[in-house]
Design a protein around this motif. Sequence first.
Motif, PDB file in Angstrom:
ATOM      1  N   VAL A 205       0.839  -1.199   0.000  1.00  0.00           N
ATOM      2  CA  VAL A 205       0.000   0.000   0.000  1.00  0.00           C
ATOM      3  C   VAL A 205       0.875   1.250   0.000  1.00  0.00           C
ATOM      4  N   ILE A 206       1.897   1.256   0.836  1.00  0.00           N
ATOM      5  CA  ILE A 206       2.800   2.403   0.899  1.00  0.00           C
ATOM      6  C   ILE A 206       3.533   2.580  -0.430  1.00  0.00           C
ATOM      7  N   GLY A 207       3.984   1.466  -1.022  1.00  0.00           N
ATOM      8  CA  GLY A 207       4.660   1.545  -2.318  1.00  0.00           C
ATOM      9  C   GLY A 207       3.742   2.066  -3.406  1.00  0.00           C
ATOM     10  N   ASN A 208       2.468   1.692  -3.345  1.00  0.00           N
ATOM     11  CA  ASN A 208       1.499   2.180  -4.327  1.00  0.00           C
ATOM     12  C   ASN A 208       1.344   3.694  -4.235  1.00  0.00           C
ATOM     13  N   LEU A 209       1.291   4.212  -3.009  1.00  0.00           N
ATOM     14  CA  LEU A 209       1.135   5.660  -2.823  1.00  0.00           C
ATOM     15  C   LEU A 209       2.389   6.414  -3.254  1.00  0.00           C
ATOM     16  N   LYS A 210       3.549   5.879  -2.940  1.00  0.00           N
ATOM     17  CA  LYS A 210       4.792   6.599  -3.210  1.00  0.00           C
ATOM     18  C   LYS A 210       5.236   6.485  -4.663  1.00  0.00           C
ATOM     19  N   HIS A 211       5.108   5.310  -5.237  1.00  0.00           N
ATOM     20  CA  HIS A 211       5.639   5.091  -6.583  1.00  0.00           C
ATOM     21  C   HIS A 211       4.574   5.230  -7.668  1.00  0.00           C
ATOM     22  N   ASN A 212       3.452   4.537  -7.489  1.00  0.00           N
ATOM     23  CA  ASN A 212       2.411   4.599  -8.526  1.00  0.00           C
ATOM     24  C   ASN A 212       1.694   5.939  -8.545  1.00  0.00           C
ATOM     25  N   LYS A 213       1.423   6.487  -7.358  1.00  0.00           N
ATOM     26  CA  LYS A 213       0.733   7.775  -7.289  1.00  0.00           C
ATOM     27  C   LYS A 213       1.697   8.942  -7.106  1.00  0.00           C
ATOM     28  N   ASN A 214       2.991   8.626  -7.049  1.00  0.00           N
ATOM     29  CA  ASN A 214       4.054   9.641  -7.008  1.00  0.00           C
ATOM     30  C   ASN A 214       3.889  10.627  -5.848  1.00  0.00           C
ATOM     31  N   PHE A 215       3.457  10.122  -4.695  1.00  0.00           N
ATOM     32  CA  PHE A 215       3.314  10.982  -3.520  1.00  0.00           C
ATOM     33  C   PHE A 215       4.529  10.773  -2.619  1.00  0.00           C
ATOM     34  N   ARG A 216       5.440  11.721  -2.621  1.00  0.00           N
ATOM     35  CA  ARG A 216       6.684  11.601  -1.860  1.00  0.00           C
ATOM     36  C   ARG A 216       6.918  12.753  -0.888  1.00  0.00           C
ATOM     37  N   ARG A 217       6.063  13.764  -0.937  1.00  0.00           N
ATOM     38  CA  ARG A 217       6.257  14.912  -0.046  1.00  0.00           C
ATOM     39  C   ARG A 217       4.900  15.528   0.268  1.00  0.00           C
ATOM     40  N   PHE A 218       4.697  15.877   1.536  1.00  0.00           N
ATOM     41  CA  PHE A 218       3.446  16.521   1.923  1.00  0.00           C
ATOM     42  C   PHE A 218       3.368  17.928   1.354  1.00  0.00           C
ATOM     43  N   LEU A 219       2.191  18.314   0.952  1.00  0.00           N
ATOM     44  CA  LEU A 219       1.979  19.646   0.396  1.00  0.00           C
ATOM     45  C   LEU A 219       1.654  20.664   1.478  1.00  0.00           C
ATOM     46  N   LEU A 220       1.182  20.172   2.633  1.00  0.00           N
ATOM     47  CA  LEU A 220       0.767  21.043   3.728  1.00  0.00           C
ATOM     48  C   LEU A 220       1.653  20.833   4.945  1.00  0.00           C
ATOM     49  N   ARG A 221       1.412  21.629   5.980  1.00  0.00           N
ATOM     50  CA  ARG A 221       2.158  21.525   7.220  1.00  0.00           C
ATOM     51  C   ARG A 221       1.192  21.487   8.399  1.00  0.00           C
ATOM     52  N   GLY A 222       1.595  20.793   9.450  1.00  0.00           N
ATOM     53  CA  GLY A 222       0.750  20.659  10.625  1.00  0.00           C
ATOM     54  C   GLY A 222       0.083  19.287  10.657  1.00  0.00           C
ATOM     55  N   ILE A 223      -0.064  18.718  11.859  1.00  0.00           N
ATOM     56  CA  ILE A 223      -0.592  17.363  12.014  1.00  0.00           C
ATOM     57  C   ILE A 223      -1.974  17.217  11.386  1.00  0.00           C
ATOM     58  N   GLU A 224      -2.877  18.159  11.652  1.00  0.00           N
ATOM     59  CA  GLU A 224      -4.251  18.033  11.158  1.00  0.00           C
ATOM     60  C   GLU A 224      -4.300  18.083   9.631  1.00  0.00           C
TER      61      GLU A 224
END
Length: 248
Positions: A205-224
């Motif tokens: 699941v993590i690999g799918n998000l990072k590699h297939n969906k290319n999500f490697r960095r948060f766009l926002l800041r703050g826990i919420e």
Amino acid sequence: MRQKDDHMRTAPLKPSYNVQFSTEGHMVTNYTVGQEHTDTTALIPHMDDWRKCYGSMPESVTADAGYGSEANYQYMEDNGIEAFVKHNFFDKENKGWEPDRFTAAAFGCDAETGTVICPIGKPMVLIGTRTGRRKAGTKDAAQIQGGGMPGMPLRDSCITRGDRRRNRVIEISLNSRRLRKKAGELLETDVGIGKRKERYKVEAVIGNLKHNKNFRRFLLRGIEKVAAEIGILSIANNLSRLATLQTA
């Protein structure tokens, strides 16, 4: 958090969020976002959040050795959860690894009676306990001292220079040994062996998000805000998985 090696072959420390996932059949069933620098201290907050979401605890938890601490084992035992979680020496012990005979880890111990046996087979005496408070949880260690050490054939190898005037004293968490033994026996069952093979599924699941969906960095800041990002990604993952199952 310490990141993976970069192009300079160094593992830099960078500001990070620690994201935890629970999955079932490649579907995200729960997620939490924290700032713990290790996974070890992230399990209990994650499980507390699970209880808030579902009103109860899961029957079992499968996780890798990064979560195999005394505090986590005790938490799962207290909440009636079967812990298919390796401790950090599980694989080594299964391959025949043995610690140095003079380290506390190699001393034989009966967790039920509290009896500890030194390398030459002599019983050691309980002289007290010490409570250590760490972020991972409170830990009670038994302080155990060898008796009749003067003249023993292995005394020079067993005792360090600074302790020559007294008998050997070691600290052992009897509860930790009991919990690790319980987890090891559970992992060696037929069910446990099957669970050990399932640990990779959350990584998919993590690999799918990072590699297939290319999500490697948060766009926002703050826990919420970061939690909202992870929530949207989890929904996207689950919808994609659902579509795959329906067309299979």
